[in-house]
Write an enzyme that holds these catalytic residues in place. Structure first.
Site, PDB file in Angstrom:
ATOM      1  CG  ASP A  20       2.911   4.397  -5.931  1.00 23.40           C
ATOM      2  OD1 ASP A  20       2.763   3.694  -6.950  1.00 23.40           O
ATOM      3  OD2 ASP A  20       2.351   5.491  -5.770  1.00 23.40           O
ATOM      4  N   GLY A  25       1.201   6.875 -10.521  1.00 23.92           N
ATOM      5  CA  GLY A  25       1.547   7.979  -9.622  1.00 23.92           C
ATOM      6  C   GLY A  25       2.788   8.719 -10.107  1.00 23.92           C
ATOM      7  CG  LEU A  50       2.971  -6.606  -0.141  1.00 23.16           C
ATOM      8  CD1 LEU A  50       1.744  -5.736   0.147  1.00 23.16           C
ATOM      9  CD2 LEU A  50       4.081  -5.732  -0.733  1.00 23.16           C
ATOM     10  CB  SER A  66      -6.837   1.291  -8.089  1.00 31.04           C
ATOM     11  OG  SER A  66      -7.590   0.650  -9.108  1.00 31.04           O
ATOM     12  CE1 TYR A 136     -10.456   2.002 -10.258  1.00 30.67           C
ATOM     13  CE2 TYR A 136     -12.730   2.754 -10.486  1.00 30.67           C
ATOM     14  CZ  TYR A 136     -11.493   2.835  -9.864  1.00 30.67           C
ATOM     15  OH  TYR A 136     -11.304   3.742  -8.842  1.00 30.67           O
ATOM     16  CE1 TYR A 150      -8.148 -12.171   3.118  1.00 29.95           C
ATOM     17  CE2 TYR A 150      -6.579 -11.682   4.876  1.00 29.95           C
ATOM     18  CZ  TYR A 150      -6.877 -12.297   3.676  1.00 29.95           C
ATOM     19  OH  TYR A 150      -5.921 -13.052   3.040  1.00 29.95           O
ATOM     20  CB  THR A 166     -11.534  12.912  -5.222  1.00 29.46           C
ATOM     21  OG1 THR A 166     -12.583  12.355  -4.429  1.00 29.46           O
ATOM     22  CG2 THR A 166     -10.656  13.764  -4.330  1.00 29.46           C
TER      23      THR A 166
END
Ligand code: UDP
Length: 306
Positions: A20, A25, A50, A66, A136, A150, A166
């Site tokens: 992250d 966050g 990565l 996101s 978004y 993929y 949520t």
């Protein structure tokens, strides 16, 4: 959501690595895990390479990255587009190279301002590709397309959760979304700010229900999108009144112009697919979940005052 999932997987005896860059966050949500030998935190951006993670013995790669709050993605639209495109592909590559299952947290925003109500997974949506919410919405739609590709091209096992609104403890106070905003306004005796006429609807799901749904989807064998959310729909006006009642606040409710002209007028999930395939449905009644969330923010407020 990420910290709640992390707690859940650790409690079940798994090892968890969180990646992250903390753009939206809060690292405090993971503070209680410091020193846990099964937990690792990497402060980095998934839009960067990565490949050092390819050799990991991951069972699962979950992509939650996101800027999900309209306030955040309006402020950082380029970052939002990048995380849903470059970021999702980098994470998919980790799953592909390591053989892990890949779970994408997509969104009800893929349905845009829906003309079908409630929304079911085979509805393709009513999305404005050239508007203030499109960074978004389209980045999540592109993420879904990447997952599909993929799966087809490289046999990656993909799981797609379309998450509806949520809420719960650990959301930033100033996140901008309606649940933390109204609760904190009510607790501080400020006016609750309804955007538009308050007749738009949302359906709010408590975080612990979502965690359960995501885990069931992850370990299922199902590669089509699945709506996860609470089908109990309410208007934003009703929600504001409920928060005033539950907090016992004397705050008034005021109206302000809608910041986004494409603000969905109705949103409610059809969760038939989740019920049938995952044997899942929310169990936390709205009043109970909202009260828990109010208690969390009230405690936080007291801590900040002392
Ligand atoms: N909203 C509101 N006042 C606020 C924040 C949001 O009336 O202070 C409204 C917003 O216009 C939308 C709904 O509440 O209709 C849910 O907004 P949120 O930002 O939580 O997420 P969204 O569901 O739009 O992605």
């Amino acid at each position: 959501m990420g910290s709640h999932l992390t707690d859940h997987f650790l409690a079940k005896g798994n090892q968890v690595t969180v990646v992250d860059n903390l753009h939206s966050g809060q690292v405090e949500n993971l503070a209680h895990l410091e020193g846990n030998p099964n937990f690792t935190f990497q402060n980095r951006d998934i839009c960067q390479d990565l490949s050092d993670l390819y050799a990991g013995e991951w069972d699962a790669v979950l992509n939650l990255a996101s800027l999900a709050s309209p306030v955040d993605y309006t402020k950082y639209p380029i970052e939002t587009l990048h995380v849903g495109s470059l970021g999702t592909e980098n994470m998919l590559k980790v799953a592909k190279e390591s053989g892990a299952v890949f779970l994408m947290t997509s969104t009800s925003e893929v349905y845009g301002d829906p003309e079908v109500h409630p929304q079911q997974e085979d509805y393709w949506g009513n999305v404005n590709p050239y508007g203030s919410r499109s960074c978004y919405d389209e980045s999540k739609r592109y993420s879904e397309a990447l997952c599909f590709t993929y799966a087809q091209q490289f046999d990656v096992k993909v799981r797609i959760a379309r998450i509806f609104n949520t809420y719960g403890p650990r959301n930033r106070v100033n996140d901008g979304r309606v649940v933390p905003t109204f609760i904190n306004q009510a607790l501080q005796g400020e006016s609750l700010t309804i955007f538009g006429d308050g007749q738009q609807t949302r359906s709010f799901c408590f975080v612990s229900d979502l965690v359960e749904g995501l885990e069931r989807l992850l370990w299922s064998n199902y590669d089509q999108p699945v709506n996860l959310g609470n089908p109990q729909e309410m208007t934003i006006r009703e929600f504001a009144e409920l928060i005033v009642e539950l907090t016992g606040s004397s705050s008034e409710i005021i109206y302000q112009p809608l910041p986004h002209k494409d603000d969905p007028k109705k949103r409610c999930p059809n969760i038939q697919r989740a019920k049938e395939i995952l044997k899942w449905e929310p169990t936390v009644p709205p009043r109970v979940g909202f009260q828990k969330t109010i208690d969390y923010y009230a405690t936080l407020m007291k801590q900040n005052q002392s």
